[in-house]
Write an enzyme that holds these catalytic residues in place. Structure first.
Site, PDB file in Angstrom:
ATOM      1  N   LYS A 115      10.171  -2.080   4.216  1.00  0.00           N
ATOM      2  CA  LYS A 115      11.055  -2.966   3.448  1.00  0.00           C
ATOM      3  C   LYS A 115      12.283  -3.398   4.258  1.00  0.00           C
ATOM      4  CE  LYS A 115       9.625  -1.180  -1.100  1.00  0.00           C
ATOM      5  NZ  LYS A 115      10.127  -0.663  -2.399  1.00  0.00           N
ATOM      6  N   TYR A 125       5.739  -8.588  -7.170  1.00  0.00           N
ATOM      7  CA  TYR A 125       6.166  -7.542  -8.106  1.00  0.00           C
ATOM      8  C   TYR A 125       6.094  -8.005  -9.562  1.00  0.00           C
ATOM      9  CZ  TYR A 125       7.795  -4.368  -4.410  1.00  0.00           C
ATOM     10  OH  TYR A 125       7.866  -3.493  -3.350  1.00  0.00           O
ATOM     11  N   PHE A 149      15.370  -3.871 -13.371  1.00  0.00           N
ATOM     12  CA  PHE A 149      15.668  -3.966 -11.939  1.00  0.00           C
ATOM     13  C   PHE A 149      14.933  -5.107 -11.233  1.00  0.00           C
ATOM     14  CE2 PHE A 149      12.257  -0.800 -12.461  1.00  0.00           C
ATOM     15  CZ  PHE A 149      11.279  -1.296 -11.607  1.00  0.00           C
ATOM     16  N   ARG A 190       0.684   7.628  -0.605  1.00  0.00           N
ATOM     17  CA  ARG A 190       1.752   7.849  -1.591  1.00  0.00           C
ATOM     18  C   ARG A 190       2.413   9.209  -1.346  1.00  0.00           C
ATOM     19  NH1 ARG A 190       3.528   3.627  -5.125  1.00  0.00           N
ATOM     20  NH2 ARG A 190       4.384   5.346  -6.323  1.00  0.00           N
ATOM     21  N   THR A 236       9.604   7.573  -5.502  1.00  0.00           N
ATOM     22  CA  THR A 236      10.330   6.295  -5.492  1.00  0.00           C
ATOM     23  C   THR A 236      11.819   6.493  -5.185  1.00  0.00           C
ATOM     24  OG1 THR A 236       8.782   5.537  -7.194  1.00  0.00           O
ATOM     25  CG2 THR A 236      10.753   4.198  -6.841  1.00  0.00           C
ATOM     26  N   ARG A 272      10.320   8.238   2.711  1.00  0.00           N
ATOM     27  CA  ARG A 272      11.483   7.826   1.916  1.00  0.00           C
ATOM     28  C   ARG A 272      12.622   8.836   2.045  1.00  0.00           C
ATOM     29  NH1 ARG A 272       8.039   5.369  -3.185  1.00  0.00           N
ATOM     30  NH2 ARG A 272       8.238   3.167  -2.600  1.00  0.00           N
ATOM     31  N   ASN A 312      14.405   1.571  -0.802  1.00  0.00           N
ATOM     32  CA  ASN A 312      13.726   2.837  -0.511  1.00  0.00           C
ATOM     33  C   ASN A 312      12.714   2.746   0.636  1.00  0.00           C
ATOM     34  OD1 ASN A 312      11.829   1.409  -1.880  1.00  0.00           O
ATOM     35  ND2 ASN A 312      11.424   2.945  -3.446  1.00  0.00           N
ATOM     36  N   HIS A 314       6.892   0.521   0.912  1.00  0.00           N
ATOM     37  CA  HIS A 314       6.010   0.345  -0.246  1.00  0.00           C
ATOM     38  C   HIS A 314       4.659   0.982   0.052  1.00  0.00           C
ATOM     39  CE1 HIS A 314       3.756  -1.665  -3.465  1.00  0.00           C
ATOM     40  NE2 HIS A 314       2.825  -1.909  -2.561  1.00  0.00           N
ATOM     41  N   GLU A 353      -2.992  -6.612  -3.030  1.00  0.00           N
ATOM     42  CA  GLU A 353      -1.771  -6.705  -2.220  1.00  0.00           C
ATOM     43  C   GLU A 353      -2.098  -7.064  -0.771  1.00  0.00           C
ATOM     44  OE1 GLU A 353       0.690  -3.539  -5.028  1.00  0.00           O
ATOM     45  OE2 GLU A 353       0.218  -2.969  -2.972  1.00  0.00           O
TER      46      GLU A 353
HETATM   47  N1  UDP Z   1      12.975   0.132  -8.175  1.00  0.00           N
HETATM   48  C1  UDP Z   1      14.321   0.015  -8.510  1.00  0.00           C
HETATM   49  N2  UDP Z   1      14.799   0.727  -9.581  1.00  0.00           N
HETATM   50  C2  UDP Z   1      14.015   1.525 -10.347  1.00  0.00           C
HETATM   51  C3  UDP Z   1      12.647   1.635 -10.020  1.00  0.00           C
HETATM   52  C4  UDP Z   1      12.153   0.919  -8.942  1.00  0.00           C
HETATM   53  O1  UDP Z   1      15.050  -0.703  -7.838  1.00  0.00           O
HETATM   54  O2  UDP Z   1      14.517   2.140 -11.307  1.00  0.00           O
HETATM   55  C5  UDP Z   1      12.431  -0.613  -7.031  1.00  0.00           C
HETATM   56  C6  UDP Z   1      12.114   0.264  -5.815  1.00  0.00           C
HETATM   57  O3  UDP Z   1      12.344  -0.501  -4.632  1.00  0.00           O
HETATM   58  C7  UDP Z   1      10.639   0.534  -6.021  1.00  0.00           C
HETATM   59  C8  UDP Z   1      10.150  -0.822  -6.562  1.00  0.00           C
HETATM   60  O4  UDP Z   1      11.204  -1.242  -7.420  1.00  0.00           O
HETATM   61  O5  UDP Z   1       9.985   0.908  -4.817  1.00  0.00           O
HETATM   62  C9  UDP Z   1       8.849  -0.780  -7.343  1.00  0.00           C
HETATM   63  O6  UDP Z   1       8.952   0.202  -8.352  1.00  0.00           O
HETATM   64  P1  UDP Z   1       7.767   1.221  -8.626  1.00  0.00           P
HETATM   65  O7  UDP Z   1       8.075   1.921  -9.918  1.00  0.00           O
HETATM   66  O8  UDP Z   1       6.456   0.499  -8.518  1.00  0.00           O
HETATM   67  O9  UDP Z   1       7.927   2.308  -7.456  1.00  0.00           O
HETATM   68  P2  UDP Z   1       7.007   2.595  -6.182  1.00  0.00           P
HETATM   69  O10 UDP Z   1       5.579   2.344  -6.583  1.00  0.00           O
HETATM   70  O11 UDP Z   1       7.487   1.667  -5.087  1.00  0.00           O
HETATM   71  O12 UDP Z   1       7.279   4.037  -5.827  1.00  0.00           O
HETATM   72 MG    MG Z   2       4.692   0.714  -7.451  1.00  0.00          MG
END
Ligand code: UDP
Ligand code: MG
Length: 139
Positions: free
Chosen positions: A11, A51, A59, A87, A93, A104, A114, A117, A128
């Protein structure tokens, strides 16, 4: 049966901070092979499309602004059990909750910024990957 490919983006914060090399080294050391890769930049519209599943979340706007704020590295990765293993390698996250040694935990700034992805399912990994790469760019 679990598939063998996943999709990742390094990112904008991590690219900006100079972590591309360190992050790719960890990914390769953990047995993932690169099937496709590019340095590119999302527009706010493309980030919104990528997204779209988070459209209703509070968010979402901030996420689209952040994800289009600078270049990213997009890649398709191959390994047995790729989605789950990747993952685990990137961690939770929220980097404050991510396990020691995860990407992360090592490189992320915050819950929003973070560093990386990782696809959350085999189906999403396909969708994707195709969002960024044509057939001719996958090896
Ligand atoms: N994100 C955020 N606030 C939140 C949750 C997610 O800014 O409370 C952002 C963060 O960059 C995250 C992305 O949105 O990686 C996508 O969220 P997701 O829940 O899909 O998390 P991921 O799959 O990336 O762990
Ligand atoms: Mg996700």
């Amino acid at each position: 049966m679990a598939g063998n490919t996943t999709f990742t983006m390094i990112k904008p914060d991590a690219v900006q901070n100079g972590y591309i090399g360190d992050i790719l080294a960890i990914i390769l050391k953990n047995g993932f092979k690169i099937r496709a890769m590019k340095l590119t930049r999302l527009t706010p519209e493309l980030a919104g499309k990528f997204y779209a599943i988070h459209r209703e979340r509070p968010f979402y706007g901030e996420l689209c602004t952040y994800m289009s704020s600078g270049p990213i590295v997009a890649a398709i990765l191959e390994k047995d059990n790729a989605v789950e293993d990747f993952r685990r390698l990137i961690g939770a996250t929220d980097p404050a909750k991510a396990e020691e040694g995860t990407i992360r935990r090592l490189f992320a700034r915050s819950l929003a910024e973070n560093a990386i992805h990782g696809s959350d399912s085999d189906d999403n990994a396909l969708v994707e990957g195709r969002f960024f790469f044509s057939e001719f760019e996958m090896y």
